[in-house]
Every structure is written in structure tokens, then in C-alpha cells.
Write a protein that holds these residues in place. Structure first.
Motif, PDB file in Angstrom:
ATOM      1  N   ASN B 277     -18.082 -19.863  19.224  1.00  0.00           N
ATOM      2  CA  ASN B 277     -18.270 -18.413  19.214  1.00  0.00           C
ATOM      3  C   ASN B 277     -18.740 -17.964  20.575  1.00  0.00           C
ATOM      4  OD1 ASN B 277     -21.388 -17.861  19.078  1.00  0.00           O
ATOM      5  ND2 ASN B 277     -20.990 -19.544  17.638  1.00  0.00           N
ATOM      6  N   THR B 284     -17.128  -7.974  23.134  1.00  0.00           N
ATOM      7  CA  THR B 284     -16.106  -8.432  22.182  1.00  0.00           C
ATOM      8  C   THR B 284     -16.519  -9.801  21.655  1.00  0.00           C
ATOM      9  OG1 THR B 284     -14.421  -7.277  23.450  1.00  0.00           O
ATOM     10  CG2 THR B 284     -13.663  -8.910  21.857  1.00  0.00           C
ATOM     11  N   TYR B 285     -16.721  -9.853  20.357  1.00  0.00           N
ATOM     12  CA  TYR B 285     -17.246 -11.083  19.769  1.00  0.00           C
ATOM     13  C   TYR B 285     -16.106 -11.911  19.188  1.00  0.00           C
ATOM     14  CZ  TYR B 285     -19.954 -14.108  16.677  1.00  0.00           C
ATOM     15  OH  TYR B 285     -20.484 -15.193  16.037  1.00  0.00           O
ATOM     16  N   LEU B 286     -16.053 -13.165  19.578  1.00  0.00           N
ATOM     17  CA  LEU B 286     -15.062 -14.098  19.056  1.00  0.00           C
ATOM     18  C   LEU B 286     -15.778 -15.181  18.263  1.00  0.00           C
ATOM     19  CD1 LEU B 286     -12.898 -14.751  22.260  1.00  0.00           C
ATOM     20  CD2 LEU B 286     -12.495 -13.057  20.488  1.00  0.00           C
ATOM     21  N   ASN B 287     -15.209 -15.514  17.134  1.00  0.00           N
ATOM     22  CA  ASN B 287     -15.834 -16.563  16.311  1.00  0.00           C
ATOM     23  C   ASN B 287     -14.721 -17.328  15.604  1.00  0.00           C
ATOM     24  OD1 ASN B 287     -17.626 -18.137  14.943  1.00  0.00           O
ATOM     25  ND2 ASN B 287     -18.233 -16.549  13.475  1.00  0.00           N
ATOM     26  N   LEU B 314      -9.881 -17.383  13.246  1.00  0.00           N
ATOM     27  CA  LEU B 314     -10.436 -16.764  14.445  1.00  0.00           C
ATOM     28  C   LEU B 314     -10.736 -15.310  14.120  1.00  0.00           C
ATOM     29  CD1 LEU B 314     -11.091 -16.770  17.509  1.00  0.00           C
ATOM     30  CD2 LEU B 314      -8.735 -16.041  17.893  1.00  0.00           C
ATOM     31  N   ASP B 315     -11.970 -14.918  14.299  1.00  0.00           N
ATOM     32  CA  ASP B 315     -12.372 -13.525  14.109  1.00  0.00           C
ATOM     33  C   ASP B 315     -12.585 -12.876  15.475  1.00  0.00           C
ATOM     34  OD1 ASP B 315     -12.402 -14.028  11.440  1.00  0.00           O
ATOM     35  OD2 ASP B 315     -14.563 -13.726  11.157  1.00  0.00           O
ATOM     36  N   ILE B 316     -12.051 -11.689  15.628  1.00  0.00           N
ATOM     37  CA  ILE B 316     -12.287 -10.907  16.845  1.00  0.00           C
ATOM     38  C   ILE B 316     -12.935  -9.596  16.390  1.00  0.00           C
ATOM     39  CG2 ILE B 316     -11.220  -9.848  18.879  1.00  0.00           C
ATOM     40  CD1 ILE B 316      -8.752 -11.706  18.227  1.00  0.00           C
ATOM     41  N   GLN B 318     -14.699  -6.053  17.674  1.00  0.00           N
ATOM     42  CA  GLN B 318     -14.912  -5.147  18.815  1.00  0.00           C
ATOM     43  C   GLN B 318     -15.678  -3.905  18.355  1.00  0.00           C
ATOM     44  OE1 GLN B 318     -13.956  -5.351  22.282  1.00  0.00           O
ATOM     45  NE2 GLN B 318     -15.479  -3.703  22.153  1.00  0.00           N
ATOM     46  N   ARG B 338      -8.930 -10.744  11.817  1.00  0.00           N
ATOM     47  CA  ARG B 338      -9.047 -12.183  11.494  1.00  0.00           C
ATOM     48  C   ARG B 338      -7.651 -12.770  11.394  1.00  0.00           C
ATOM     49  NH1 ARG B 338     -12.616 -13.893   6.571  1.00  0.00           N
ATOM     50  NH2 ARG B 338     -14.205 -13.875   8.206  1.00  0.00           N
TER      51      ARG B 338
END
Lengths: 398, 408
Positions: B277, B284-287, B314-316, B318, B338
Motif C-alpha cells: 500500500n 492517491t491511495y493504492l492498496n 488493487l484498490d485506488i 482518490q 477496485r
């Protein structure tokens, strides 16, 4: 800004609620799928159809619910995805019978090979000296109509001595009835044996007969109808209720018949004429009719399965040296052609045709015909490429 | 006397009412210390708790509720409403460096009640601590960091619930520790616990199905086969870059011996998971998480039960607006996406030589609104394609989900 946001949220929600049914997947056209009930069932019959549907397609057997110990598949639906034909993955291997005197290998696991086993058990293997044949699971659709073709009509299509000199004989497969089967009132027995009609060799009398055998031989599920365990050969408690079996039989009886597509297409119409001209109809009879049934929607209906339900000698190329009932090893029951064009939808996008899936296209399947169908095959070979294409398109429309 | 009692009752009742409108009256919310370097593996304690006075006990929990409308190949069961879970947790500092924490989950309206976590931590050194009890096996990130209010999507990731059977917890013991320096932190966890059973290849899903072992409540009392499940995770994080975790879980799933009699060979299963993550482009958060699972399925069994699975998500996320919205001063509006995939049977058919399918993928655009960090109101469209074992035409499922999840 907050007010705008609120309005935006309300509008968005309204759009989503209104559009739910518009931006979700559409129902496939009725003629593109094989499953679904026949028209005209009552509410009670529809409920029973659904119960059978769940048992057939959703019930997965486990060790605790009776799977095996040796088996071929874990559910009915495993072999008949979307109620269509199966593939080599679930092909059934039968062994041990070479003529009408019966199976000589029943004491060694015949007639069917259970090639899989739950952990800790060993699957069967074909005994030395036994001949065998592989049967690809057929599609399930329209079976209720086929079950109701009267013996009289079947016998009317038979021509054992080829009196009409068309090179096509056609004989019914006569067999003894198991104790749990009652003969239909309009049955025409011969020497105490009855006309069977289901299966590659027409070795099953009715859908109940076929269903009980499949639970037992394919999944290893004992029932009150067939109480013997396929692994031990001993009688054991039923692992499925009579009600479930009867519901599955009802489901199979009331699955709709495949619906032909592109009937008005000129190429399809030309192909149909070619089908008739080649003499394919000698065995693949276009139209049959049902007799009286307790299910009103099935009674006295005309339908188009493209089969005569009779056994035909298909020549040495299709003679595996194994048979069932009174059929000879080279004799096969004419398979219905309806639903042929939808076969790839249940066979992983490919064709696995003929009794064991050896033909990978309709053209190959035609060319593998021999024996009584040899003349039609030869006429097909002599067709111009366009005429062959017409015929194939017609067959794919079924 | 009656009047006095009534007055006392009224006074208490008013205070309770007041207490319900202002949690600070009875409880104070323990704020999360964001200055520390928190990792996914810290999730169990990284939650908003309520503390009463100076009592060494903290309480908390979260609730999820949602509605959904789905259609598969044009056939829909209509709109339905769900209460997937109500979770309550409690932690207690028993003595200095001795902590207890439990998480009890009520699923599907109370039909299932599970102790997801109930462990005692003995802290010796930041690098070496003991944990025992019902632990959440540290495989991937979601299994430990699964609280609904932390996610912007209504459904949990498919691969994290059907390949890794989150929430996957077992009775066990182990060690964990952490080392940090400047912006870097490195941490590990290692546990021995009870584990899976042979229902993973003997179930009504007709495929290798790890969640089937969750139905075996006996795993909280005894191991199915006497061989402990081993779970090890290592994670490294740079405050300004990313957190990366690598984990392994392995053991034996079958009963190879019973009453001293050898029944079968020991059949192994192994999971390897990678999670990451990061926050990029300022906010912008990526997990994401990816898992590979390997199972020793007997060759004589049916190939529907595959010996390899893989999948991930993968979750993005914003944020598109932060600040005062609809009267909430610290609210955030996010858009999110997602992407997820799960392949339940990696391999080829023995009979056909062709690749086995049995996989799904999904695309989930979402919008979420957080009136506070503890509460999320979220809506998403979800499109899924499921391809069966034989690679027949995929079934398509699509629909909307709307719901909320909140800590309390």
C-alpha cells in the motif's frame, strides 16, 4: 456547495434506482440457451421444476453426502453444464459387454468405470480382457418429449429388414425393465422385453431409469431404487431421497426443447433441403409427436428432435467392441440433432461430437458416419463447398 | 422515598441520554496516534476505542449495513438489505506490558457469532513479544486489516475471502516484533496455530475452497491432524513511500493418521501473499494484495478441485473533496476503483490438455463519503465475469451496492 452536493447525491441515487435494470446484464435470448422450462407448466409444476433444477445443477455431493467412494463426477451439473453436452473431462467409460447376452464384467465393476475416488480410495481400472467404449454426456433438453414418443411410432420408423431398400434399417433396443420401473400403458413389449430409448446405445427405458443409473454409476449415490454401493457392491442405506430423484426426473422431463435459430435465413433453408436430399432424414427424423402425459404441457405435442430413437449400424469405424442391451457393437442410437449449434456453449467453445467426442467439428462428424449412413456421407463428400456450408449452417441453426 | 428514587432515576436517565449524545461524558475516544509508523499487522490495535475514565479497559466496535441489487445474466432476485457484520472489540491493559484484546463478530444478523481475535500480548522488547490465544493468521494484509470502516467498497475483496479465507483466525501462539529507524520500519510475525482440514477439497462449492475449513468450529479446540499451521509475515515500510508485506502460511490439511493407523500421506498446502500500500501523487491511495495458493490434491481425485489458485485486488482511492460538507467539518468525498481477480484452478485438464478456467474478475467503481474518519457511506457499481471450469461463455453479474460502515 453543500446544497449542490446534496442535490447531486439525490439525483445520482435516483438515477441508480431507475437504471438498475438497464445497466445490468441482459437475459440471453431464449433460443441461445438450453435451460428453462417448457411453456404451459402450472405453478405447482414450475415449483417442482425449480426443485429439480436445484438438485440437478446445485447439489454437489461430498463424502458426507455419499459421493463415491469411486465416482466420475460430483454432481449432475458437472457433466451437463448449462444442460448441454459434456466434454472429455466427464466422458463415461463403459466396459464388459460384447453382445446381447449381457455384461460379463459386472463382478469386476462393470458396466461403468469409476475413474476417480475420494482421498484414500483407489479408482477402478478396466479389467484385462474387457472391451470398452467412451460416452460423452449428452445434452438434457427436450428429453420429456422424447420419453413420450409411443412405442407404436418408434416401431413405425423401424425397418429391420430394409424393406424399402434405402440401405437404412433401424431397430429398437429391447431390454428388461428394472424392478423399480413400470412399463408405460402403451408399451409394446417383445418376449418380455421393452423398447429402450435413452443413451448412446438406447439402453435406458425412461428418464427415471437413466437418472437412477447416473446417480449410482456416475456419482456413486445409492438410492432406494439402486441400493448397491458401486465400490463395495454391497447394499447400503439410500444416500438420496426418492423425492429428490423424482424431482430431478421431473426437471428433465420439463426442460424445454432447443429452439431453432435463423429459420428464415436462405442459407439455412438451402441447407435444410440439402439435409433432406442427402438422405440424412432416413435416421435423423425431423418431426415426432408425444403421446398422452400427466404433464398437460407435454401431451400430444409435435416436436423436431432429428432422431428416430432407433439403433443403426454405423460401420466398423465406430465399432468399439462394446455394447448395451440388444444392440450390436457397431450399432448406435440416432442422436437427436436439436441443440447441435449450441454445443460449444457447454463444451468450452469447441465441438466434441460423436459418441465419444472424437469429432471436433460437424464436418468431421459427418465424415465419420459409416455403415447405414455411408451413402449419405458419400453424397456429402461430393457436394460443392457452398452446399456443404449451407448444410453446416443449417445444422448449427438447430 | 419514592420521589427520591424517581429523582435519582431521572437524574441517571438524563445523564445516560446526555452520555449517548456526547460520548465524552462516560467515555473518551482514544485517538489514533498517526505519528507512529503503523503497519497492516498493527490493525488489530489500530482502531478507535472508547475508554471510560482511567479504567484500563477500552471498548469499541463497528457495524456494517448495506443494500444491493444484482443481476446475473439478466436474472435478478431484486433489491435486498444485509447486515453483514456487527463487531465488538475490547482491550485491556492487565498490567504494564501485558495486554489483552478481543474481537467478537456477529455475522448475518447474528446467525454466526465468531471470536475472531482473543489474544494476550506479553511485551518484552519492541523486537520480541509473545502473543497467544485466538490469533488472526498474518497472511496478506486484509486478513488482519479487515474492519469495514477502513474500506471504500461495500464488499470485501474476493481473493481475500475465497482464497485467503478472511477472517481466518485460529488458536495459536507466536512472536512478533518491530524495528524502526527514522522513516523506516521493519516488522515480523510468526505463529503456530491450528489450521485447515480436508473440507477444502470436500465441499459443496465443487472446487478447492479454503473457506470450507471455517465451518469446522472444532479447530478452536483441537487440531484436525496434529500438525500446526505455520504463518510467517515480514513487512517493511517507508513513511513516504510504501508498505510491502510478504507472508507465508503452510501446513498439512488432511487427516493422515487416525487412532495410530496411517490413512494417507501428509498433504501440504501453502499460501504465499504479497501486499502493498502506498500514497502517491500527494493523496492517491493504492492498496493491493496478491495470493498464490498450492494444495496437494490426490491425483485420483477429480480435477474440479484444483491444486493451484491465485488472485488479488488493487484498490485506488482518490479524495476529490475534503473539508466541511453537509455540516461535517472534517469530511472527505472519495472516488475509488477496485480491480480484482481470482483463479480457483490454475492448470490444464489431463483429458483435454487445455487450460482449466474456473476464474472470475470484477471491476468496481465506487464513491464514498466520510463525514468523519470513523464512518464511511459508500456506493458502488460492481461488474463480475465468472468463467466456468470448461471455459464456457462467462456468466455476467452486475449491480449496485449501497451501505455504510462505522466504528462506534
Amino acid at each position: 456547495m453543500n446544497r449542490r452536493l446534496l442535490i447531486f447525491a439525490i439525483i445520482l441515487e435516483a438515477i441508480l434506482i431507475v437504471s438498475c435494470e438497464r445497466i445490468t446484464p441482459r437475459v440471453p435470448a431464449d433460443d441461445q440457451i438450453l435451460d428453462g422450462p417448457i411453456d404451459g407448466l402450472s405453478s405447482a409444476e414450475k415449483t417442482r421444476f425449480l426443485a429439480g433444477d436445484v438438485a440437478f445443477n446445485d447439489e454437489i455431493f461430498t463424502r458426507e453426502t455419499g459421493l463415491g467412494s469411486v465416482f466420475v463426477a460430483t454432481s449432475c451439473g458437472s457433466c451437463h453444464a448449462g444442460d448441454g453436452k459434456g466434454t472429455l473431462f466427464t466422458t463415461l467409460t463403459r466396459f464388459g459387454q460384447t453382445d446381447e447376452t449381457g455384461n460379463k464384467f459386472l463382478h469386476l465393476g462393470g458396466p461403468q468405470l469409476q475413474n476417480r475416488a475420494i482421498p484414500g480410495y483407489t479408482p477402478e481400472s478396466i479389467p484385462a480382457g474387457a472391451t470398452f467404449s467412451r460416452f460423452t454426456p449428452p445434452s438434457n433438453t427436450g428429453l420429456g418429449f422424447i420419453e413420450l414418443v409411443s412405442d407404436e411410432d418408434i416401431l413405425a420408423m423401424a425397418d429391420p429388414s430394409d424393406l424399402d431398400k434405402d440401405g437404412i434399417s433401424g431397430v429398437p433396443n429391447y431390454g428388461a425393465l428394472p424392478s423399480f420401473i413400470n412399463a408405460l400403458p402403451n408399451a409394446i413389449p417383445k418376449n418380455g422385453k421393452y423398447i429402450h430409448r435413452f443413451g448412446k446405445k438406447a439402453a435406458a427405458y425412461s428418464l427415471l431409469h437413466q437418472t437412477v443409473n447416473a446417480y449410482s454409476q456416475d456419482i456413486g449415490i445409492s438410492s432406494a431404487f439402486a441400493p448397491k454401493d458401486v465400490y463395495s457392491g454391497q447394499e447400503i442405506d439410500p444416500e438420496i431421497s426418492n423425492l429428490t430423484i423424482n424431482n430431478v426426473v421431473f426437471y428433465l422431463q420439463t426442460l424445454k426443447a432447443p429452439i431453432q435459430r435463423d429459420q428464415n435465413d436462405t442459407q439455412v433453408q438451402r441447407g435444410k433441403q440439402t439435409f433432406i436430399d442427402l438422405g440424412c432424414q432416413g435416421c435423423h427424423k425431423q418431426t415426432l409427436k408425444t403421446s398422452l402425459s400427466p404433464i398437460a404441457a407435454l401431451s400430444n405435442k409435435t416436436f423436431h428432435p432429428y432422431t428416430d430413437l432407433l439403433l443403426h449400424d454405423m460401420g466398423s469405424g465406430l465399432d468399439d467392441g462394446y455394447t448395451e442391451g440388444s444392440a450390436k457393437t457397431s450399432e448406435w442410437r440416432t442422436p437427436p440433432l436439436w441443440g447441435l449449434g449450441l454445443s460449444p456453449n457447454s463444451q468450452g467453445g469447441q465441438y466434441f461430437l460423436m459418441h465419444d467426442g472424437r469429432a471436433r467439428s460437424i464436418e468431421q462428424a459427418i465424415q465419420m458416419h459409416g455403415g447405414e449412413a455411408g451413402a449419405s456421407r458419400d453424397r456429402f463428400k461430393k457436394l460443392a463447398q457452398g452446399e456443404q456450408a449451407d448444410l453446416i449452417k443449417f445444422l448449427k441453426s438447430l | 422515598m419514592k420521589k427520591q428514587l424517581f429523582s435519582l432515576y431521572l437524574l441517571f436517565f438524563c445523564q445516560v441520554l446526555y452520555g449517548q449524545t456526547d460520548t465524552s461524558f462516560f467515555f473518551t475516544r482514544v485517538k489514533q496516534d498517526s505519528s507512529k509508523l503503523k503497519l497492516n499487522m498493527d490493525a488489530v490495535y489500530n482502531r478507535p476505542f472508547l475508554q471510560m475514565g482511567k479504567l484500563p479497559v477500552s471498548l469499541g466496535g463497528y457495524l456494517e449495513a448495506n443494500s444491493s441489487y444484482f443481476s446475473t445474466d439478466g436474472i435478478s432476485d431484486g433489491l435486498s438489505f444485509q447486515l453483514p457484520r456487527l463487531t465488538m472489540f475490547m482491550s485491556a491493559s492487565i498490567r504494564q506490558r501485558i495486554k489483552f484484546m478481543t474481537e467478537i463478530e456477529f455475522e448475518e444478523g447474528g446467525r454466526e457469532i465468531n471470536i475472531e481475535f482473543a489474544a494476550l500480548d506479553l511485551e518484552f522488547n519492541p523486537l520480541f513479544n509473545l502473543r497467544g490465544g485466538v490469533i488472526m493468521n498474518p497472511i496478506g494484509s486484509f486478513n488482519q486489516n479487515h474492519d469495514g470502516p477502513k474500506w471504500e467498497f461495500v464488499s470485501r475483496p474476493v481473493s481475500s475471502t475465497t482464497i485467503i479465507p478472511s477472517t481466518w483466525s485460529n488458536v495459536g501462539f507466536g512472536v512478533f516484533g518491530k524495528y524502526s529507524r527514522k522513516d523506516w520500519v521493519w516488522a515480523y510475525e510468526a505463529y503456530l496455530s491450528n489450521g485447515f482440514d480436508d473440507n477444502i477439497i470436500n465441499n459443496n462449492q465443487n472446487r478447492t475452497w479454503f473457506p470450507a475449513s471455517k465451518a469446522n468450529g472444532d479447530r478452536f479446540e483441537e487440531s484436525f491432524n496434529g500438525v500446526p499451521l505455520k504463518t510467517v509475515k515480514m513487512a517493511v515500510k517507508h513513511r513516504k513511500v510504501a508498505e510491502i508485506g510478504l507472508s507465508w502460511m503452510g501446513g498439512v490439511y488432511n487427516k493422515f493418521k487416525d487412532d495410530g493407523i496411517i490413512l494417507d500421506k501428509k498433504r501440504q498446502l501453502n499460501f504465499i501473499a504479497l501486499d502493498i500500500n502506498s500514497t502517491i501523487l500527494k493523496d492517491t491511495y493504492l492498496n493491493g494484495e496478491w495470493v498464490w495458493a498450492y494444495v496437494d490434491v490426490p491425483d485420483t481425485y477429480i480435477q474440479q478441485f484444483g491444486n493451484r489458485q491465485q488472485g488479488g485486488f488493487l484498490d485506488i482511492v482518490q479524495p476529490i473533496k475534503k473539508g466541511k460538507m453537509l455540516g461535517w467539518s472534517e469530511s472527505v468525498l472519495n472516488v475509488a476503483l477496485r480491480l480484482e481477480y481470482a483463479d480457483y484452478n490454475v492448470g490444464n485438464f489431463q483429458e483435454l490438455g487445455l487450460r482449466i478456467a474456473d476464474h472470475m474478475y470484477a471491476l468496481v467503481p465506487a464513491i464514498s463519503f466520510r463525514p468523519s474518519a470513523q464512518t464511511v457511506i459508500r456506493a458502488n457499481y460492481r461488474y463480475e465475469r465468472h468463467t466456468d471450469l470448461l471455459r464456457n461463455p462467462a456468466s455476467q453479474t452486475a449491480g449496485f451496492q449501497f451501505g455504510f460502515s462505522t466504528y462506534f
